[in-house]
Design a protein around this motif. Sequence first.
Motif, PDB file in Angstrom:
ATOM      1  N   PRO A   1       0.839  -1.214   0.000  1.00 18.26           N
ATOM      2  CA  PRO A   1       0.000   0.000   0.000  1.00 18.26           C
ATOM      3  C   PRO A   1       0.868   1.255   0.000  1.00 18.26           C
ATOM      4  O   PRO A   1       2.034   1.176   0.367  1.00 18.26           O
ATOM      5  CB  PRO A   1      -0.775  -0.112   1.313  1.00 18.26           C
ATOM      6  N   PRO A   2       0.351   2.385  -0.371  1.00 14.78           N
ATOM      7  CA  PRO A   2      -1.039   2.735  -0.573  1.00 14.78           C
ATOM      8  C   PRO A   2      -1.588   2.396  -1.956  1.00 14.78           C
ATOM      9  O   PRO A   2      -2.796   2.317  -2.126  1.00 14.78           O
ATOM     10  CB  PRO A   2      -1.064   4.246  -0.377  1.00 14.78           C
ATOM     11  N   VAL A   3      -0.758   2.215  -2.958  1.00 13.19           N
ATOM     12  CA  VAL A   3      -1.280   1.926  -4.296  1.00 13.19           C
ATOM     13  C   VAL A   3      -1.546   0.434  -4.451  1.00 13.19           C
ATOM     14  O   VAL A   3      -2.676   0.025  -4.641  1.00 13.19           O
ATOM     15  CB  VAL A   3      -0.314   2.432  -5.387  1.00 13.19           C
TER      16      VAL A   3
ATOM     17  N   ILE B   1      -4.354  -5.573  -4.978  1.00 15.91           N
ATOM     18  CA  ILE B   1      -5.760  -5.418  -5.369  1.00 15.91           C
ATOM     19  C   ILE B   1      -6.180  -6.582  -6.253  1.00 15.91           C
ATOM     20  O   ILE B   1      -7.221  -7.206  -6.034  1.00 15.91           O
ATOM     21  CB  ILE B   1      -5.986  -4.071  -6.098  1.00 15.91           C
ATOM     22  N   VAL B   2      -5.368  -6.887  -7.247  1.00 13.99           N
ATOM     23  CA  VAL B   2      -5.687  -7.998  -8.154  1.00 13.99           C
ATOM     24  C   VAL B   2      -5.704  -9.323  -7.390  1.00 13.99           C
ATOM     25  O   VAL B   2      -6.612 -10.139  -7.567  1.00 13.99           O
ATOM     26  CB  VAL B   2      -4.675  -8.038  -9.327  1.00 13.99           C
ATOM     27  N   ALA B   3      -4.716  -9.527  -6.525  1.00 13.38           N
ATOM     28  CA  ALA B   3      -4.657 -10.776  -5.759  1.00 13.38           C
ATOM     29  C   ALA B   3      -5.860 -10.930  -4.836  1.00 13.38           C
ATOM     30  O   ALA B   3      -6.424 -12.028  -4.716  1.00 13.38           O
ATOM     31  CB  ALA B   3      -3.369 -10.820  -4.946  1.00 13.38           C
ATOM     32  N   SER B   4      -6.289  -9.843  -4.206  1.00  9.52           N
ATOM     33  CA  SER B   4      -7.447  -9.932  -3.312  1.00  9.52           C
ATOM     34  C   SER B   4      -8.722 -10.225  -4.101  1.00  9.52           C
ATOM     35  O   SER B   4      -9.592 -10.951  -3.627  1.00  9.52           O
ATOM     36  CB  SER B   4      -7.600  -8.657  -2.491  1.00  9.52           C
TER      37      SER B   4
ATOM     38  N   SER C   1     -10.420  -9.827   1.463  1.00  8.89           N
ATOM     39  CA  SER C   1     -10.351  -8.401   1.743  1.00  8.89           C
ATOM     40  C   SER C   1      -9.027  -7.820   1.235  1.00  8.89           C
ATOM     41  O   SER C   1      -7.971  -8.421   1.425  1.00  8.89           O
ATOM     42  CB  SER C   1     -10.478  -8.189   3.250  1.00  8.89           C
ATOM     43  N   PHE C   2      -9.107  -6.636   0.617  1.00  7.83           N
ATOM     44  CA  PHE C   2      -7.894  -5.959   0.160  1.00  7.83           C
ATOM     45  C   PHE C   2      -6.996  -5.618   1.345  1.00  7.83           C
ATOM     46  O   PHE C   2      -5.778  -5.740   1.253  1.00  7.83           O
ATOM     47  CB  PHE C   2      -8.238  -4.688  -0.627  1.00  7.83           C
ATOM     48  N   VAL C   3      -7.582  -5.198   2.454  1.00 12.65           N
ATOM     49  CA  VAL C   3      -6.797  -4.792   3.616  1.00 12.65           C
ATOM     50  C   VAL C   3      -5.999  -5.976   4.162  1.00 12.65           C
ATOM     51  O   VAL C   3      -4.812  -5.841   4.481  1.00 12.65           O
ATOM     52  CB  VAL C   3      -7.709  -4.180   4.703  1.00 12.65           C
ATOM     53  N   ARG C   4      -6.625  -7.142   4.266  1.00 13.48           N
ATOM     54  CA  ARG C   4      -5.909  -8.325   4.762  1.00 13.48           C
ATOM     55  C   ARG C   4      -4.816  -8.744   3.784  1.00 13.48           C
ATOM     56  O   ARG C   4      -3.722  -9.125   4.189  1.00 13.48           O
ATOM     57  CB  ARG C   4      -6.878  -9.487   4.996  1.00 13.48           C
ATOM     58  N   THR C   5      -5.111  -8.672   2.504  1.00 13.78           N
ATOM     59  CA  THR C   5      -4.112  -9.025   1.500  1.00 13.78           C
ATOM     60  C   THR C   5      -2.946  -8.039   1.530  1.00 13.78           C
ATOM     61  O   THR C   5      -1.783  -8.444   1.467  1.00 13.78           O
ATOM     62  CB  THR C   5      -4.748  -9.045   0.097  1.00 13.78           C
ATOM     63  N   ALA C   6      -3.239  -6.770   1.647  1.00 14.92           N
ATOM     64  CA  ALA C   6      -2.181  -5.764   1.717  1.00 14.92           C
ATOM     65  C   ALA C   6      -1.357  -5.913   2.995  1.00 14.92           C
ATOM     66  O   ALA C   6      -0.143  -5.708   2.986  1.00 14.92           O
ATOM     67  CB  ALA C   6      -2.787  -4.362   1.639  1.00 14.92           C
TER      68      ALA C   6
END
Length: 168
Positions: A24-26, A31-34, A40-45
């Motif tokens: 993150p932040p980009v 995003i693609v993996a989540s 969730s994007f947050v958990r993946t990030a």
Amino acid sequence: KLGLSLEQAHFFALFYSVIGFITPPVAPAAIVASQLARTSFVRTADKACKLCAMAIIIPFCFAYDSSLLGQFMNGPLMGILSLTVMAAILISLSSLLFRYALTKLSILETIIALVSVVGGMGYFLTRGNVIYALTSVSLLVILAVFQYVKARSEARDRILNTSQITAA
């Protein structure tokens, strides 16, 4: 102006441009993996940040010691020592972040891993103080021995429990 060679400056920029794709932040890769994993994007990030923590440290070590890039200005032995300390930092840091090596880390093992990382970073920040290098590598060896003994003990206990269950 900072006293870096051309290779050190370029590798520093290259590493951070690649890491920016994952963290993150980009984080377009996260995003693609989540979306592919339907999580969730947050958990993946968050997991991406933990996985990339080692890569975040590497460029700073390049900046302090060019032997990591194959430029052995202080001789090949110091270059090998730098590579060994870098490996110790990466192994200790990954064990520390995930609190797992061969088995789950105890509090004492977590502290040993933390001091190993700090010692290794001290080696690069002082530009080659061998005491920090020996501290980092020796603590990693101690951690590996602790983990090996614990893993063998747990494996032996599992075998004994399995044989007792089948005998009953």
